[in-house]
Design a protein around this motif. Structure first.
Motif, PDB file in Angstrom:
ATOM      1  N   ASP A  87     104.315  72.096  40.765  1.00 44.18           N
ATOM      2  CA  ASP A  87     104.792  73.423  40.395  1.00 44.18           C
ATOM      3  C   ASP A  87     106.318  73.489  40.383  1.00 44.18           C
ATOM      4  N   TRP A  88     106.952  72.985  41.443  1.00 42.69           N
ATOM      5  CA  TRP A  88     108.415  73.023  41.504  1.00 42.69           C
ATOM      6  C   TRP A  88     109.040  72.130  40.440  1.00 42.69           C
ATOM      7  N   LEU A  89     108.445  70.979  40.190  1.00 42.20           N
ATOM      8  CA  LEU A  89     108.988  70.079  39.176  1.00 42.20           C
ATOM      9  C   LEU A  89     109.015  70.761  37.812  1.00 42.20           C
ATOM     10  N   VAL A  90     107.910  71.415  37.457  1.00 42.19           N
ATOM     11  CA  VAL A  90     107.838  72.096  36.163  1.00 42.19           C
ATOM     12  C   VAL A  90     108.824  73.260  36.103  1.00 42.19           C
ATOM     13  N   ASN A  91     108.867  74.072  37.153  1.00 42.46           N
ATOM     14  CA  ASN A  91     109.647  75.303  37.098  1.00 42.46           C
ATOM     15  C   ASN A  91     111.135  75.110  37.367  1.00 42.46           C
ATOM     16  N   ALA A  98     116.625  69.593  28.549  1.00 47.10           N
ATOM     17  CA  ALA A  98     116.695  69.660  27.091  1.00 47.10           C
ATOM     18  C   ALA A  98     115.429  69.179  26.408  1.00 47.10           C
ATOM     19  N   HIS A  99     114.602  68.414  27.115  1.00 51.25           N
ATOM     20  CA  HIS A  99     113.383  67.856  26.511  1.00 51.25           C
ATOM     21  C   HIS A  99     112.146  68.709  26.771  1.00 51.25           C
ATOM     22  N   VAL A 100     112.346  69.951  27.187  1.00 49.26           N
ATOM     23  CA  VAL A 100     111.217  70.768  27.610  1.00 49.26           C
ATOM     24  C   VAL A 100     110.181  70.952  26.505  1.00 49.26           C
ATOM     25  N   GLU A 101     110.623  71.188  25.270  1.00 49.93           N
ATOM     26  CA  GLU A 101     109.650  71.419  24.193  1.00 49.93           C
ATOM     27  C   GLU A 101     108.912  70.139  23.830  1.00 49.93           C
ATOM     28  N   GLU A 102     109.621  69.039  23.820  1.00 51.28           N
ATOM     29  CA  GLU A 102     108.993  67.736  23.574  1.00 51.28           C
ATOM     30  C   GLU A 102     107.910  67.455  24.621  1.00 51.28           C
ATOM     31  N   LEU A 103     108.223  67.732  25.872  1.00 50.70           N
ATOM     32  CA  LEU A 103     107.272  67.487  26.949  1.00 50.70           C
ATOM     33  C   LEU A 103     106.122  68.486  26.897  1.00 50.70           C
ATOM     34  N   ARG A 104     106.418  69.728  26.561  1.00 52.40           N
ATOM     35  CA  ARG A 104     105.365  70.741  26.476  1.00 52.40           C
ATOM     36  C   ARG A 104     104.277  70.329  25.484  1.00 52.40           C
ATOM     37  N   THR A 105     104.702  69.921  24.303  1.00 50.39           N
ATOM     38  CA  THR A 105     103.719  69.567  23.283  1.00 50.39           C
ATOM     39  C   THR A 105     102.965  68.290  23.633  1.00 50.39           C
ATOM     40  N   ALA A 106     103.650  67.342  24.272  1.00 55.70           N
ATOM     41  CA  ALA A 106     102.984  66.099  24.665  1.00 55.70           C
ATOM     42  C   ALA A 106     101.975  66.345  25.785  1.00 55.70           C
ATOM     43  N   VAL A 114      95.551  67.522  34.967  1.00 52.18           N
ATOM     44  CA  VAL A 114      96.708  67.930  35.755  1.00 52.18           C
ATOM     45  C   VAL A 114      97.957  67.932  34.877  1.00 52.18           C
ATOM     46  N   VAL A 115      98.102  66.906  34.050  1.00 53.18           N
ATOM     47  CA  VAL A 115      99.225  66.848  33.115  1.00 53.18           C
ATOM     48  C   VAL A 115      99.102  67.980  32.095  1.00 53.18           C
ATOM     49  N   ALA A 116      97.902  68.190  31.582  1.00 53.73           N
ATOM     50  CA  ALA A 116      97.687  69.259  30.603  1.00 53.73           C
ATOM     51  C   ALA A 116      98.018  70.622  31.188  1.00 53.73           C
ATOM     52  N   SER A 117      97.765  70.809  32.481  1.00 53.82           N
ATOM     53  CA  SER A 117      98.077  72.096  33.095  1.00 53.82           C
ATOM     54  C   SER A 117      99.577  72.384  33.038  1.00 53.82           C
ATOM     55  N   ALA A 118     100.403  71.337  33.125  1.00 50.69           N
ATOM     56  CA  ALA A 118     101.848  71.520  32.979  1.00 50.69           C
ATOM     57  C   ALA A 118     102.194  71.957  31.566  1.00 50.69           C
ATOM     58  N   GLY A 119     101.521  71.374  30.576  1.00 49.68           N
ATOM     59  CA  GLY A 119     101.731  71.780  29.193  1.00 49.68           C
ATOM     60  C   GLY A 119     101.369  73.240  28.962  1.00 49.68           C
ATOM     61  N   TRP A 120     100.281  73.662  29.572  1.00 46.04           N
ATOM     62  CA  TRP A 120      99.879  75.068  29.453  1.00 46.04           C
ATOM     63  C   TRP A 120     100.849  75.991  30.178  1.00 46.04           C
ATOM     64  N   ALA A 121     101.343  75.563  31.337  1.00 45.08           N
ATOM     65  CA  ALA A 121     102.320  76.384  32.066  1.00 45.08           C
ATOM     66  C   ALA A 121     103.591  76.584  31.245  1.00 45.08           C
ATOM     67  N   THR A 123     103.727  76.399  28.023  1.00 44.67           N
ATOM     68  CA  THR A 123     103.343  77.228  26.879  1.00 44.67           C
ATOM     69  C   THR A 123     103.350  78.700  27.262  1.00 44.67           C
ATOM     70  N   SER A 124     102.875  79.030  28.459  1.00 46.60           N
ATOM     71  CA  SER A 124     102.931  80.416  28.928  1.00 46.60           C
ATOM     72  C   SER A 124     104.364  80.923  28.955  1.00 46.60           C
ATOM     73  N   ASP A 125     105.280  80.068  29.376  1.00 43.20           N
ATOM     74  CA  ASP A 125     106.682  80.445  29.413  1.00 43.20           C
ATOM     75  C   ASP A 125     107.204  80.760  28.017  1.00 43.20           C
ATOM     76  N   ARG A 126     106.790  79.951  27.041  1.00 43.20           N
ATOM     77  CA  ARG A 126     107.208  80.217  25.664  1.00 43.20           C
ATOM     78  C   ARG A 126     106.552  81.467  25.110  1.00 43.20           C
ATOM     79  N   VAL A 127     105.286  81.696  25.460  1.00 40.70           N
ATOM     80  CA  VAL A 127     104.598  82.909  25.011  1.00 40.70           C
ATOM     81  C   VAL A 127     105.384  84.146  25.426  1.00 40.70           C
TER      82      VAL A 127
END
Length: 217
Positions: A87-91, A98-106, A114-121, A123-127
């Motif tokens: 949680d802390w690493l993502v937030n 700078a690579h946040v969008e690249e990582l989000r989509t990957a 567990v990795v996918a949950s980071a992508g969804w988190a 994505t929520s931020d972008r929403v």
């Protein structure tokens, strides 16, 4: 490391372990350690390398988020699977990189839940903050199809995205609430007094209600 070890509290560890976190350091005291250290990128890398959860939390707090490469962050996320570290690493790191969008989509489409949950988190931020270019109906389709049977951490992240869509996008609010009502994910989640339930229909309606209240003069 000695300082963190001295802060270890068996009672705190017992509580944390119920949530999957394997450390016993009070987070306020841990933050105080990081505050004293200030930003030290080289030390952060060394502390992360210990594999110790409390040390990794300090490492995150004393890092320079912009100095990590996408491949470094990907490796850190896959290795740092303890919930609080994740949680802390993502937030605190990924969202400021700078690579946040690249990582989000990957990560969003990663087979590891567990990795996918980071992508969804992310994505929520972008929403909430920058929804341009996102397929919100498509996200709702995925949530409706997969959230009910998703592993816990992925389910939680998908549910957060569902609520975020309903809160920030009135045109999709009724559908988001309807999905939540049909799937009943987290409907019976124990919620402390004065806290908002994570059950999406309650969550959405409560936050929208608060935002529509007229401030007192």
């Amino acid at each position: 490391m000695a300082e963190l070890s001295a802060l270890e509290d068996p009672k705190i560890r017992a509580v944390n372990q119920r949530h999957g976190d394997d450390h016993g350091v009070n987070l306020s005291k841990l933050r105080a350690v990081a505050k004293d250290l200030k930003v030290q990128q080289d030390l952060a890398v060394q502390l992360w390398g210990t594999g110790d959860t409390a040390a990794r939390l300090v490492a995150i707090l004393i890092s320079r988020p912009k100095e990590y490469t996408a491949s470094e962050l990907d490796a850190m996320l896959r290795d740092g699977r303890v919930p609080k570290v994740h949680d802390w690493l993502v937030n605190y790191i990924v969202k400021k990189n700078a690579h946040v969008e690249e990582l989000r989509t990957a990560w969003f489409a990663d087979p590891d839940p567990v990795v996918a949950s980071a992508g969804w988190a992310l994505t929520s931020d972008r929403v909430a903050k920058a929804p341009e270019g996102l397929d919100l109906p498509g996200l709702l389709d995925l949530i409706e199809t997969h959230m009910k049977d998703a592993p816990d951490r992925l389910q939680w992240a998908m549910n957060e995205c569902l609520a975020t869509i309903g809160i920030h996008h009135p045109e999709y609010r009724a559908r988001a609430i309807g999905i939540g009502e049909r799937l009943e994910v987290l409907k019976d989640y124990p919620t402390p007094p004065n806290c908002t339930s994570p059950y999406a229909p309650i969550w959405i309606n409560e936050i929208v209600r608060r935002r529509t209240l007229v401030p007192a003069d």
